[in-house]
Write a protein that holds these residues in place. Structure first.
Motif, short mmCIF file in Angstrom:
data_model
loop_
_atom_site.label_atom_id
_atom_site.label_comp_id
_atom_site.label_asym_id
_atom_site.label_seq_id
_atom_site.Cartn_x
_atom_site.Cartn_y
_atom_site.Cartn_z
N GLY A 67 20.10 -33.56 20.43
CA GLY A 67 20.47 -32.16 20.53
C GLY A 67 20.68 -31.75 21.97
N ARG A 68 21.89 -31.35 22.30
CA ARG A 68 22.17 -30.90 23.66
C ARG A 68 23.36 -29.96 23.65
NH1 ARG A 68 25.07 -35.67 27.14
NH2 ARG A 68 27.00 -34.52 27.11
N ALA A 69 23.55 -29.29 24.76
CA ALA A 69 24.65 -28.33 24.87
C ALA A 69 25.40 -28.57 26.17
CB ALA A 69 24.10 -26.91 24.85
N GLN A 70 26.70 -28.34 26.12
CA GLN A 70 27.53 -28.35 27.31
C GLN A 70 28.30 -27.05 27.33
OE1 GLN A 70 29.72 -32.15 26.99
NE2 GLN A 70 28.71 -32.66 28.91
N VAL A 71 28.38 -26.43 28.49
CA VAL A 71 28.97 -25.10 28.59
C VAL A 71 30.04 -25.07 29.68
CG1 VAL A 71 27.20 -24.26 30.20
CG2 VAL A 71 28.42 -22.64 28.76
N LEU A 72 31.06 -24.26 29.43
CA LEU A 72 32.12 -23.97 30.38
C LEU A 72 32.09 -22.47 30.60
CD1 LEU A 72 34.92 -24.82 31.76
CD2 LEU A 72 35.92 -24.03 29.64
N ILE A 73 32.05 -22.05 31.84
CA ILE A 73 32.00 -20.62 32.16
C ILE A 73 33.28 -20.26 32.91
CG2 ILE A 73 30.80 -18.85 33.49
CD1 ILE A 73 28.21 -20.38 32.85
N SER A 74 33.98 -19.22 32.44
CA SER A 74 35.22 -18.84 33.11
C SER A 74 35.36 -17.33 33.21
CB SER A 74 36.43 -19.43 32.38
OG SER A 74 36.57 -18.83 31.12
N VAL A 75 36.09 -16.93 34.24
CA VAL A 75 36.39 -15.52 34.50
C VAL A 75 37.88 -15.43 34.76
CG1 VAL A 75 35.93 -13.53 35.98
CG2 VAL A 75 34.09 -15.12 35.46
N SER A 76 38.54 -14.48 34.14
CA SER A 76 39.99 -14.36 34.21
C SER A 76 40.48 -13.98 35.60
CB SER A 76 40.46 -13.31 33.21
OG SER A 76 41.82 -13.03 33.39
N LYS A 77 41.47 -14.73 36.06
CA LYS A 77 42.10 -14.42 37.34
C LYS A 77 42.99 -13.19 37.20
CE LYS A 77 44.63 -16.76 41.01
NZ LYS A 77 45.24 -18.03 41.42
N ARG A 78 43.48 -12.95 36.02
CA ARG A 78 44.32 -11.77 35.78
C ARG A 78 43.52 -10.48 35.94
NH1 ARG A 78 47.47 -11.75 30.29
NH2 ARG A 78 48.52 -13.43 31.36
N ARG A 79 42.27 -10.50 35.48
CA ARG A 79 41.44 -9.30 35.55
C ARG A 79 40.81 -9.10 36.92
NH1 ARG A 79 39.16 -9.24 30.05
NH2 ARG A 79 40.65 -7.78 29.24
N PHE A 80 40.40 -10.20 37.54
CA PHE A 80 39.73 -10.13 38.83
C PHE A 80 40.52 -10.97 39.83
CE2 PHE A 80 36.48 -9.55 35.58
CZ PHE A 80 35.96 -8.34 35.97
N LYS A 81 41.30 -10.29 40.64
CA LYS A 81 42.24 -10.96 41.54
C LYS A 81 41.55 -11.73 42.66
CE LYS A 81 45.89 -9.09 39.61
NZ LYS A 81 46.46 -9.80 38.51
N LEU A 82 40.45 -11.20 43.17
CA LEU A 82 39.78 -11.82 44.30
C LEU A 82 38.85 -12.95 43.84
CD1 LEU A 82 38.83 -8.69 46.41
CD2 LEU A 82 40.77 -10.23 46.73
#
Length: 136
Positions: free
Chosen positions: A45-60
């Protein structure tokens, strides 16, 4: 004492796994997150995660990186108590992506931790529902 770490093995980096996650995974929204997940029976039992934030919403990039840092911190602090014991008991592998869809940058870690707990409960509920569906 359980160490709250976030190691390389816990990060979803494989292009093949990421593509299969987004093509065959299920999704739900717990604002300010959109979660895409795929659960498999596995020997460990294990987990792998990908975390992302939209470049369209946050330009910097500074803003995007700041939000991602807070998301990783919320995940790191909550996974040991809520998610990993569930996966170990069920012997399941979880690959999931957390996408930040909020409009404000002012996301604070305590609020993100509460939402992360809600995400973990929702994943557990979906896993139970899938098991129930398979047993019927």
């Amino acid at each position: 004492m359980q160490m709250n770490t976030f190691k390389k093995e816990e990060r979803l980096c494989s292009v093949r796994l990421i593509q299969s996650l987004f093509h065959s995974g299920s999704s739900f929204v717990v604002y300010p997150f959109r979660v895409v997940y795929h659960i498999e029976d596995h020997e460990v039992g294990r987990a792998q995660v990908l975390i992302s934030v939209s470049k369209r919403r946050f330009k910097l990039a500074v803003t995007r990186n700041s939000i991602k840092r807070r998301l990783r911190e919320a995940y790191r602090l909550e996974k040991a108590g809520k998610l990993l014991p569930f996966l170990h008991d069920r012997k399941q592998y979880l690959a999931f992506a957390i996408q930040y869809i909020g409009k404000q940058e002012e996301a604070v870690v305590p609020m993100l931790r509460e939402k992360m707990i809600t995400v973990f409960k929702k994943i557990q509920h979906e896993s139970d529902r899938m098991d129930q569906h398979l047993s019927d």
